[in-house]
Design a protein around this motif. Structure first.
Motif, PDB file in Angstrom:
ATOM      1  N   MET A  96       0.840  -1.172   0.000  1.00  0.00           N
ATOM      2  CA  MET A  96       0.000   0.000   0.000  1.00  0.00           C
ATOM      3  C   MET A  96       0.890   1.242   0.000  1.00  0.00           C
ATOM      4  SD  MET A  96      -3.332   0.186   2.475  1.00  0.00           S
ATOM      5  CE  MET A  96      -3.455  -1.568   2.690  1.00  0.00           C
ATOM      6  N   GLU A  97       0.637   2.125  -0.904  1.00  0.00           N
ATOM      7  CA  GLU A  97       1.443   3.336  -1.026  1.00  0.00           C
ATOM      8  C   GLU A  97       1.016   4.383  -0.003  1.00  0.00           C
ATOM      9  OE1 GLU A  97       2.309   6.675  -4.428  1.00  0.00           O
ATOM     10  OE2 GLU A  97       1.918   4.616  -5.062  1.00  0.00           O
ATOM     11  N   ALA A  98       1.991   4.999   0.657  1.00  0.00           N
ATOM     12  CA  ALA A  98       1.716   6.056   1.638  1.00  0.00           C
ATOM     13  C   ALA A  98       1.097   7.259   0.935  1.00  0.00           C
ATOM     14  CB  ALA A  98       2.994   6.454   2.360  1.00  0.00           C
ATOM     15  N   LYS A  99       0.304   8.011   1.678  1.00  0.00           N
ATOM     16  CA  LYS A  99      -0.361   9.181   1.129  1.00  0.00           C
ATOM     17  C   LYS A  99      -0.061  10.401   1.990  1.00  0.00           C
ATOM     18  CE  LYS A  99      -4.281   6.638  -0.773  1.00  0.00           C
ATOM     19  NZ  LYS A  99      -5.751   6.543  -0.770  1.00  0.00           N
ATOM     20  N   ALA A 100      -0.078  11.549   1.364  1.00  0.00           N
ATOM     21  CA  ALA A 100       0.142  12.809   2.077  1.00  0.00           C
ATOM     22  C   ALA A 100      -1.085  13.166   2.908  1.00  0.00           C
ATOM     23  CB  ALA A 100       0.429  13.930   1.085  1.00  0.00           C
ATOM     24  N   CYS A 101      -0.865  13.858   4.001  1.00  0.00           N
ATOM     25  CA  CYS A 101      -1.973  14.333   4.841  1.00  0.00           C
ATOM     26  C   CYS A 101      -2.988  15.111   4.009  1.00  0.00           C
ATOM     27  CB  CYS A 101      -1.454  15.236   5.960  1.00  0.00           C
ATOM     28  SG  CYS A 101      -0.464  14.444   7.227  1.00  0.00           S
ATOM     29  N   ILE A 102      -2.483  15.984   3.152  1.00  0.00           N
ATOM     30  CA  ILE A 102      -3.344  16.883   2.380  1.00  0.00           C
ATOM     31  C   ILE A 102      -4.288  16.120   1.454  1.00  0.00           C
ATOM     32  CG2 ILE A 102      -1.751  17.239   0.440  1.00  0.00           C
ATOM     33  CD1 ILE A 102      -3.801  19.996   2.153  1.00  0.00           C
ATOM     34  N   ASP A 103      -3.931  14.885   1.094  1.00  0.00           N
ATOM     35  CA  ASP A 103      -4.788  14.097   0.204  1.00  0.00           C
ATOM     36  C   ASP A 103      -6.142  13.775   0.832  1.00  0.00           C
ATOM     37  OD1 ASP A 103      -2.794  14.132  -1.710  1.00  0.00           O
ATOM     38  OD2 ASP A 103      -2.056  12.118  -1.215  1.00  0.00           O
ATOM     39  N   SER A 104      -6.220  13.802   2.148  1.00  0.00           N
ATOM     40  CA  SER A 104      -7.488  13.485   2.818  1.00  0.00           C
ATOM     41  C   SER A 104      -8.254  14.739   3.248  1.00  0.00           C
ATOM     42  CB  SER A 104      -7.225  12.613   4.045  1.00  0.00           C
ATOM     43  OG  SER A 104      -6.440  13.310   4.998  1.00  0.00           O
ATOM     44  N   LEU A 105      -7.715  15.915   2.952  1.00  0.00           N
ATOM     45  CA  LEU A 105      -8.349  17.159   3.400  1.00  0.00           C
ATOM     46  C   LEU A 105      -9.815  17.213   2.997  1.00  0.00           C
ATOM     47  CD1 LEU A 105      -8.109  19.957   4.741  1.00  0.00           C
ATOM     48  CD2 LEU A 105      -7.540  20.846   2.470  1.00  0.00           C
ATOM     49  N   THR A 106     -10.652  17.500   3.973  1.00  0.00           N
ATOM     50  CA  THR A 106     -12.094  17.621   3.767  1.00  0.00           C
ATOM     51  C   THR A 106     -12.551  18.912   4.419  1.00  0.00           C
ATOM     52  OG1 THR A 106     -12.318  15.219   3.824  1.00  0.00           O
ATOM     53  CG2 THR A 106     -14.314  16.497   4.187  1.00  0.00           C
ATOM     54  N   VAL A 107     -13.366  19.684   3.704  1.00  0.00           N
ATOM     55  CA  VAL A 107     -13.873  20.957   4.211  1.00  0.00           C
ATOM     56  C   VAL A 107     -15.393  20.942   4.095  1.00  0.00           C
ATOM     57  CG1 VAL A 107     -13.855  23.470   3.932  1.00  0.00           C
ATOM     58  CG2 VAL A 107     -11.768  22.145   3.480  1.00  0.00           C
ATOM     59  N   LYS A 108     -16.058  21.344   5.164  1.00  0.00           N
ATOM     60  CA  LYS A 108     -17.520  21.370   5.203  1.00  0.00           C
ATOM     61  C   LYS A 108     -17.961  22.695   5.815  1.00  0.00           C
ATOM     62  CE  LYS A 108     -21.405  18.981   7.395  1.00  0.00           C
ATOM     63  NZ  LYS A 108     -21.816  17.801   8.162  1.00  0.00           N
ATOM     64  N   ASN A 109     -18.897  23.366   5.163  1.00  0.00           N
ATOM     65  CA  ASN A 109     -19.456  24.619   5.685  1.00  0.00           C
ATOM     66  C   ASN A 109     -20.938  24.441   5.967  1.00  0.00           C
ATOM     67  OD1 ASN A 109     -17.396  26.929   5.403  1.00  0.00           O
ATOM     68  ND2 ASN A 109     -17.184  25.767   3.507  1.00  0.00           N
ATOM     69  N   SER A 110     -21.388  25.018   7.072  1.00  0.00           N
ATOM     70  CA  SER A 110     -22.813  24.987   7.416  1.00  0.00           C
ATOM     71  C   SER A 110     -23.226  26.328   7.999  1.00  0.00           C
ATOM     72  CB  SER A 110     -23.089  23.897   8.451  1.00  0.00           C
ATOM     73  OG  SER A 110     -22.902  22.631   7.896  1.00  0.00           O
ATOM     74  N   HIS A 111     -24.447  26.706   7.706  1.00  0.00           N
ATOM     75  CA  HIS A 111     -25.045  27.909   8.271  1.00  0.00           C
ATOM     76  C   HIS A 111     -25.732  27.497   9.569  1.00  0.00           C
ATOM     77  CE1 HIS A 111     -27.560  31.748   7.233  1.00  0.00           C
ATOM     78  NE2 HIS A 111     -26.714  31.936   8.203  1.00  0.00           N
ATOM     79  N   VAL A 112     -25.533  28.218  10.654  1.00  0.00           N
ATOM     80  CA  VAL A 112     -26.139  27.892  11.947  1.00  0.00           C
ATOM     81  C   VAL A 112     -27.518  28.548  12.008  1.00  0.00           C
ATOM     82  CG1 VAL A 112     -25.893  28.026  14.445  1.00  0.00           C
ATOM     83  CG2 VAL A 112     -23.862  27.702  13.008  1.00  0.00           C
ATOM     84  N   LEU A 113     -28.543  27.701  12.010  1.00  0.00           N
ATOM     85  CA  LEU A 113     -29.929  28.161  11.991  1.00  0.00           C
ATOM     86  C   LEU A 113     -30.588  27.962  13.357  1.00  0.00           C
ATOM     87  CD1 LEU A 113     -30.790  26.630   8.509  1.00  0.00           C
ATOM     88  CD2 LEU A 113     -30.194  29.011   9.040  1.00  0.00           C
ATOM     89  N   PRO A 114     -31.744  28.592  13.591  1.00  0.00           N
ATOM     90  CA  PRO A 114     -32.389  28.490  14.909  1.00  0.00           C
ATOM     91  C   PRO A 114     -32.558  27.064  15.450  1.00  0.00           C
ATOM     92  CG  PRO A 114     -33.442  30.206  13.635  1.00  0.00           C
ATOM     93  CD  PRO A 114     -32.461  29.518  12.706  1.00  0.00           C
ATOM     94  N   PRO A 115     -32.950  26.058  14.646  1.00  0.00           N
ATOM     95  CA  PRO A 115     -33.093  24.711  15.212  1.00  0.00           C
ATOM     96  C   PRO A 115     -31.762  24.091  15.679  1.00  0.00           C
ATOM     97  CG  PRO A 115     -34.232  24.849  13.099  1.00  0.00           C
ATOM     98  CD  PRO A 115     -33.423  26.107  13.259  1.00  0.00           C
ATOM     99  N   ASP A 116     -30.640  24.686  15.264  1.00  0.00           N
ATOM    100  CA  ASP A 116     -29.315  24.181  15.634  1.00  0.00           C
ATOM    101  C   ASP A 116     -28.836  24.735  16.971  1.00  0.00           C
ATOM    102  OD1 ASP A 116     -29.137  22.964  13.073  1.00  0.00           O
ATOM    103  OD2 ASP A 116     -28.401  24.845  12.216  1.00  0.00           O
TER     104      ASP A 116
END
Length: 171
Positions: free
Chosen positions: A1-21
């Motif tokens: 199995m070939e090693a992978k860079a940390c950056i290869d798994s980078l995940t970004v998620k944005n959410s708006h905080v609404l009243p039910p949250d």
């Protein structure tokens, strides 16, 4: 199995905080934020190993600043270290007031994810290598966090054995 860079798994998620949250203080429920953290960590882990994953532990979640209704929350996650079948994932959450543009790191967290095969048994994962100074710092300090995680897990097993499934007030 070939090693992978940390950056290869980078995940970004944005959410708006609404009243039910939000709670009665007008701030994001901690449990809601923890759900976002688990979700983004799982995506990063799958990106790293390209296999299904399960959450083995949430090692730490540190709430550093409140997240208010109307703000956005941006979560960034990546795999910092791996060991046989498990991966450590670092998650950073940033809150932003959309009206003023003020941004703050509101939460940091470390989670351990385990890759599983079609029988839900642990499955090997690739090694990970850091490139940036921040990634190197996280990668080099990961074995110490793993040691603490293993000690805490043993304590949890002892608590489970000690308290069992009966209610504490039952004879």
């Amino acid at each position: 199995m070939e090693a992978k860079a940390c950056i290869d798994s980078l995940t970004v998620k944005n959410s708006h905080v609404l009243p039910p949250d939000t709670n009665s203080h007008g701030t994001l429920f901690g449990g809601r934020l923890m759900a976002h953290i688990d979700d983004v960590a799982a995506i990063a882990a799958v990106r790293h190993c390209r296999k299904p994953v399960v959450t083995a532990s949430t090692d730490s979640v540190d709430f550093l600043a409140p997240v208010f209704e109307g703000d956005t929350i941006c979560l960034e996650a990546f795999v910092t270290w791996s060991h046989n079948t498990s991966m450590e994932v670092f998650v950073k959450a940033i809150t932003e007031n959309l009206l003023t543009g003020e941004r703050k790191v509101c939460t940091t967290a470390f989670l351990s994810m385990v890759a599983v095969d079609e029988d839900n048994q642990p499955s090997p994962v690739p090694a990970v290598y850091p490139e940036s100074e921040e990634e190197k710092w996280l990668h080099n300090s990961a074995p110490k966090r793993r040691e603490h995680r293993n000690e805490r897990r043993q304590e949890s097993k002892e608590l489970a054995r000690m308290f069992g499934t009966s209610l504490p007030w039952k004879p």
